[in-house]
Design a protein around this motif. Sequence first.
Motif, mmCIF file in Angstrom:
data_model
loop_
_atom_site.group_PDB
_atom_site.id
_atom_site.type_symbol
_atom_site.label_atom_id
_atom_site.label_comp_id
_atom_site.label_asym_id
_atom_site.label_seq_id
_atom_site.Cartn_x
_atom_site.Cartn_y
_atom_site.Cartn_z
ATOM 1 N N THR A 31 -20.644 -80.601 -77.634
ATOM 2 C CA THR A 31 -21.382 -81.857 -77.536
ATOM 3 C C THR A 31 -21.000 -82.616 -76.275
ATOM 4 O OG1 THR A 31 -19.697 -82.946 -78.913
ATOM 5 C CG2 THR A 31 -21.647 -82.081 -80.026
ATOM 6 N N ASP A 32 -20.580 -81.880 -75.241
ATOM 7 C CA ASP A 32 -20.145 -82.525 -74.009
ATOM 8 C C ASP A 32 -21.282 -82.692 -73.008
ATOM 9 O OD1 ASP A 32 -20.584 -79.922 -73.326
ATOM 10 O OD2 ASP A 32 -18.557 -79.508 -72.596
ATOM 11 N N THR A 65 -26.344 -83.906 -75.847
ATOM 12 C CA THR A 65 -25.908 -85.102 -75.127
ATOM 13 C C THR A 65 -25.909 -86.291 -76.078
ATOM 14 O OG1 THR A 65 -28.121 -85.789 -74.415
ATOM 15 C CG2 THR A 65 -27.019 -84.122 -73.076
ATOM 16 N N GLU A 74 -11.887 -87.739 -84.552
ATOM 17 C CA GLU A 74 -11.421 -86.457 -84.038
ATOM 18 C C GLU A 74 -10.624 -85.688 -85.073
ATOM 19 O OE1 GLU A 74 -12.188 -85.050 -81.326
ATOM 20 O OE2 GLU A 74 -13.326 -86.697 -80.456
ATOM 21 N N PRO A 107 -11.756 -77.153 -71.485
ATOM 22 C CA PRO A 107 -12.281 -76.953 -72.847
ATOM 23 C C PRO A 107 -12.876 -75.574 -73.002
ATOM 24 C CG PRO A 107 -13.745 -78.368 -71.575
ATOM 25 C CD PRO A 107 -12.506 -78.172 -70.756
ATOM 26 N N GLU A 162 -22.980 -80.346 -71.598
ATOM 27 C CA GLU A 162 -23.129 -79.165 -70.755
ATOM 28 C C GLU A 162 -23.922 -78.082 -71.496
ATOM 29 O OE1 GLU A 162 -22.210 -79.101 -67.669
ATOM 30 O OE2 GLU A 162 -21.223 -81.065 -67.718
ATOM 31 N N ALA A 190 -16.298 -79.736 -80.518
ATOM 32 C CA ALA A 190 -16.124 -80.797 -79.538
ATOM 33 C C ALA A 190 -16.670 -80.426 -78.170
ATOM 34 C CB ALA A 190 -14.645 -81.181 -79.450
ATOM 35 N N PRO A 191 -16.351 -79.242 -77.621
ATOM 36 C CA PRO A 191 -16.936 -78.899 -76.318
ATOM 37 C C PRO A 191 -18.448 -78.715 -76.371
ATOM 38 C CG PRO A 191 -15.026 -77.518 -76.805
ATOM 39 C CD PRO A 191 -15.422 -78.211 -78.071
ATOM 40 N N ARG A 212 -27.776 -77.557 -75.218
ATOM 41 C CA ARG A 212 -26.846 -78.628 -74.889
ATOM 42 C C ARG A 212 -27.090 -79.804 -75.817
ATOM 43 N NH1 ARG A 212 -28.817 -81.738 -69.345
ATOM 44 N NH2 ARG A 212 -30.969 -82.178 -69.999
ATOM 45 N N ARG A 228 -15.447 -72.894 -74.313
ATOM 46 C CA ARG A 228 -16.883 -73.007 -74.548
ATOM 47 C C ARG A 228 -17.380 -71.977 -75.544
ATOM 48 N NH1 ARG A 228 -18.840 -76.460 -70.775
ATOM 49 N NH2 ARG A 228 -17.565 -76.771 -68.932
#
Length: 255
Positions: free
Chosen positions: A20-21, A111, A192, A8, A23, A17-18, A109, A10
Amino acid sequence: GPPPPAPPHRGNAAAAAPLTDGEWHRMHPLTPLLKGGIFLIVILGYVLNSLRDQLVEFFIPGGGPQDDGDPVRYVYEHGVVGWVLLGVAVLLLVLLALFTLSWRMHEFRVTGEIVEVRSGVLFRTNRKARLDRIQGINISRPLIPRIFGTAKLEIAQAGNDANVQLAYLGVKAADDLRQRILVLASGAKDDERQHDPARASNGVLQDRVDEIFSPELDPAAVRATRIVKVHPGRLIASMLLSGTTVFILAAVAAM
């Protein structure tokens, strides 16, 4: 066999989308410059004003300022232009290094439970907003950040904790991230199809113009929220009946 899926991206320009991963991700690369933009503009304005006076003196002898305390004139008359330029270059390099370090240490980040922001080089700060306490997410785009295609997200949460700010993100990433955080906070399943990383582009210049004159909230990013329209007359009446207006009228009457 089929090629492995690409990792993905960044970056802030991609869909959220990336982001809210869970990280850690960095803000927009221009964030340190935009946060100190007013200070830099004041310095730049002073330098340009001094250079303008020197140009007038060069083309029209005696037409420039006669102030002996002008630092630009002092540097020119004492023959230390080279040293000053070297000092300016070193200063710019130091500022660039500090800006880069500040940018690398400013991360966030998202989560399934919190939105967390940490920043600072010598003195670290850490702000958290729990998703179940989020009351709203505002998108702010002041003039200078708007020109550079960036926006600021401010997450308001219940309680005495201060709001959490994500400043600054790319405009498209800010809209998408706001929608995804609201979906996560509501507990609904994300769609999505609402997030298309490959939005149509009309060229860099046209995209920037569209971002400058676009509304603060992307109409396509409100599907996860409920928008309430207020009649202009009711809005004006609420402003006239506010405590601030009553206080001003009372102060004018007293004067």
